[in-house]
Enzyme design. Structure first.
Site, PDB file in Angstrom:
ATOM      1  N   ASP A  33       0.945  -0.791   0.402  1.00 35.54           N
ATOM      2  CA  ASP A  33      -0.449  -0.314   0.079  1.00 35.54           C
ATOM      3  C   ASP A  33       0.966   1.037  -0.027  1.00 35.54           C
ATOM      4  O   ASP A  33       1.813   1.108   0.774  1.00 35.54           O
ATOM      5  CB  ASP A  33      -0.747  -0.181   1.403  1.00 35.54           C
ATOM      6  CG  ASP A  33      -2.018   1.347   1.453  1.00 35.54           C
ATOM      7  OD1 ASP A  33      -2.646   0.960   0.068  1.00 35.54           O
ATOM      8  OD2 ASP A  33      -1.974   1.725   2.382  1.00 35.54           O
ATOM      9  N   GLU A  93      14.451 -15.893   0.507  1.00 35.44           N
ATOM     10  CA  GLU A  93      14.800 -17.012   1.949  1.00 35.44           C
ATOM     11  C   GLU A  93      13.439 -17.922   2.095  1.00 35.44           C
ATOM     12  O   GLU A  93      14.330 -18.791   2.471  1.00 35.44           O
ATOM     13  CB  GLU A  93      14.520 -15.892   3.005  1.00 35.44           C
ATOM     14  CG  GLU A  93      15.999 -15.036   3.304  1.00 35.44           C
ATOM     15  CD  GLU A  93      16.035 -13.992   4.685  1.00 35.44           C
ATOM     16  OE1 GLU A  93      15.317 -14.566   5.744  1.00 35.44           O
ATOM     17  OE2 GLU A  93      16.639 -13.529   5.172  1.00 35.44           O
TER      18      GLU A  93
END
Length: 551
Positions: free
Chosen positions: A210, A260
């Site tokens: 956002d 990751e």
């Protein structure tokens, strides 16, 4: 020997369906729930989408429909529990659907523990360095209207509190209940690393960011003569609160966090940035994976302008090796089935009152169907907003007493706000609340004639907009249009947008949209799908799109 087909991550060409949780489906009351989403995942799978994106469902006082987050690590009880979120994510994955959730990093709720600690700690404290507290405000305006600064002692909760005489101001680009975070403070970056990992470990496949262009402000906080909503001032300079170069360091850091985890996790930016070359910076290698293409959303229903926008954006994104995204509606704009029925067909107003000029509903839907078919034929990723597959129009007759959008209140009713595109969905035509909730309650009232848009009504009508969307999404996937090479045709009438998609298998498909008046289809093509009936002479009628294969 032909070259092997290129392989891409799932998000490169995905069709992603935005769920506004409070208005999608409820399992218990007037506000939608995560369990309501889970219950209807089969409907979404059958629609033919690849992923869902959910607007915020975090713990929140809901002053701005959940974009005021009090706790990023929990689900608001209105929507359910963390267990409900886990069940929804698992159920979506079982159906082959990816899950993207909203992340709100520009500001928190005033109820967030950090902001409450900042109020209590007082001027000069480390707690206040997590936000923008100043002794003197600048002249910035809130996107929701009024000043972007509130004096602490003027808050409604100040009388009788420890900060009743506090003269400092705090910054909020949105509502006063949404204080902006200070991303120059390393504690802020560390917090959002933890938030990302918390949800990645729960299995989410990506995040919609956002206000992605607004996290970093010019540290001098200078006065600004332009309007805060402008991404580029009249003099060509960027506003000091938007699109600052420092945001890219944040997204490079986040990209490493996502790397990751297995499964091509992704970031998509809500960034109202101009020109397109600036927007493309957000999707450079090692930063975001996608950015919303708002230039296409706000383009008027005009063949030359639509083609020009599409060509420019596709070329700009290709230059940085990123896919283009396409979107026509979301929770912040008038639904395109209504917007395209207005006299002016660009971005449109911020909501429509009953006393405003009303959209032509029939024309708006006809154009919306054609616009969607044109959009879904273009390469890249497409975003759909819940209910557009039903052809839902904007609710333009909401009583002022039921409105909740802060834009309505902060402009003293000058703007209708965004409630009209957020009305709960109609599922079953002949049930109270059109089957939105077990009790029939809805947090916003639905129009009395929405039975014709209900899911069960449209499932029994092969000419319905829902059937059209299913057919478009099926062919888009079967023809691999999202990964195709696309070239616009040069020699077509000026009121036509037409192009050829060449897939990795060598097949070619035509998309042809006639805007405003009919046009003949080029020779050598066999029509496979049309958004409305063709003329008796076989021409493509005004405001109709056809998809065709080589004859």
């Amino acid at each position: 020997m032909s070259e092997p087909a290129a392989t891409y991550p799932w998000w490169h060409s995905a069709v992603i369906y935005q769920i506004y949780p409070r208005s999608f489906a409820s399992s218990k009351g007037p506000i939608g729930t995560l369990a309501g989403v889970t219950k209807n995942l089969d409907y979404l799978r059958d629609l033919g989408i690849d992923a869902i994106w959910l607007s915020p469902f975090y713990r929140s006082p809901q002053h701005d429909a959940g974009y005021d987050v009090a706790d990023y690590f929990d689900v608001d009880p209105r929507f359910g529990t963390l267990a409900d979120a886990d069940e929804m994510i698992q159920a979506a994955h079982e159906r082959g659907l990816k899950v993207i959730i909203d992340l709100v990093p520009n500001h928190t709720s005033e109820d967030h523990e950090w902001f409450q600690a900042a109020l209590a700690a007082g001027p000069g404290s480390p707690e206040r360095e997590r936000y923008y507290f100043r002794d003197e405000p600048n002249n910035w305006l809130s996107i929701f209207g009024g000043s972007a600064w509130t004096r602490v002692k003027d808050r409604a909760d100040a009388p009788g509190s420890s900060y009743a005489d506090d003269e400092q101001y705090y910054l909020h680009l949105f509502d006063s209940s949404q204080p902006d975070l200070n991303w120059d403070n390393p504690e802020v970056a560390d917090l959002f690393d933890r938030i990302l990992r918390f949800w990645l470990e729960r299995g989410v496949d990506g995040f919609r960011i956002d206000v992605a262009h607004g996290l970093v402000k010019d540290p001098a906080l200078p006065d600004y003569a332009g309007h805060v909503q402008m991404v580029q001032g009249d003099d060509g300079e960027r506003p000091p609160m938007f699109d600052q170069d420092g945001v890219h360091e944040i997204y490079r850091r986040w990209n490493k966090v996502l790397a990751e985890y297995d499964g091509d996790r992704m970031l998509v930016a809500e960034a109202w940035v101009d020109p397109p070359e600036r927007l493309a910076r957000y999707v450079r290698d090692g930063e975001m994976h996608q950015a919303f293409n708002f230039d296409y959303l706000v383009a008027p229903w005009d063949a030359r302008e639509l083609r020009a926008v599409a060509e420019q954006v596709m070329a700009t994104f290709a230059a940085v090796g990123a896919p283009t995204t396409w979107v026509l509606s979301n929770h912040d704009v008038v639904r395109h089935a209504s917007r395209l029925g207005l006299r002016e067909t660009g971005k449109g107003p911020n909501g429509i009152f009953a006393t405003d000029p009303q959209p032509d509903r029939e024309l708006g839907l006809r154009r919306a169907r054609a616009a969607t078919a044109l959009m879904l034929a273009l390469p890249g990723s497409a975003y759909l907003y819940q209910g557009e597959e039903l052809g839902l129009p904007e609710h333009t007759s909401l009583p002022d007493k039921v409105r909740e959008d802060p834009a309505f209140f902060r402009t003293n009713g000058l703007e209708a706000g965004r409630d009209g595109c957020r009305v709960p969905l109609p599922w079953r035509a002949h049930e109270p609340g059109y089957g939105f909730s077990p009790s029939g309650e809805t947090w916003l009232p639905q129009p009395e004639d929405w039975d014709i848009y209900a899911v069960d009504t449209q499932l029994s009508d092969p000419t319905s907009t829902l059937y059209l969307y299913r057919a478009l999404l099926h062919l888009r996937k079967a023809w691999q249009l999202g990964e195709a090479d696309f070239v616009f045709l040069p020699d077509v009438p000026e009121h036509v947008v037409a192009g050829v998609a060449r897939t990795q298998t060598g097949a070619e498909y035509l998309v042809f949209t006639a805007i405003g008046k009919a046009a003949p289809l080029p020779a050598g093509w066999q029509i496979e799908l049309a958004t409305d009936d063709l003329t008796e002479s076989g021409e493509v009628p005004a405001d109709v799109t056809v998809w065709a294969s080589r004859a």
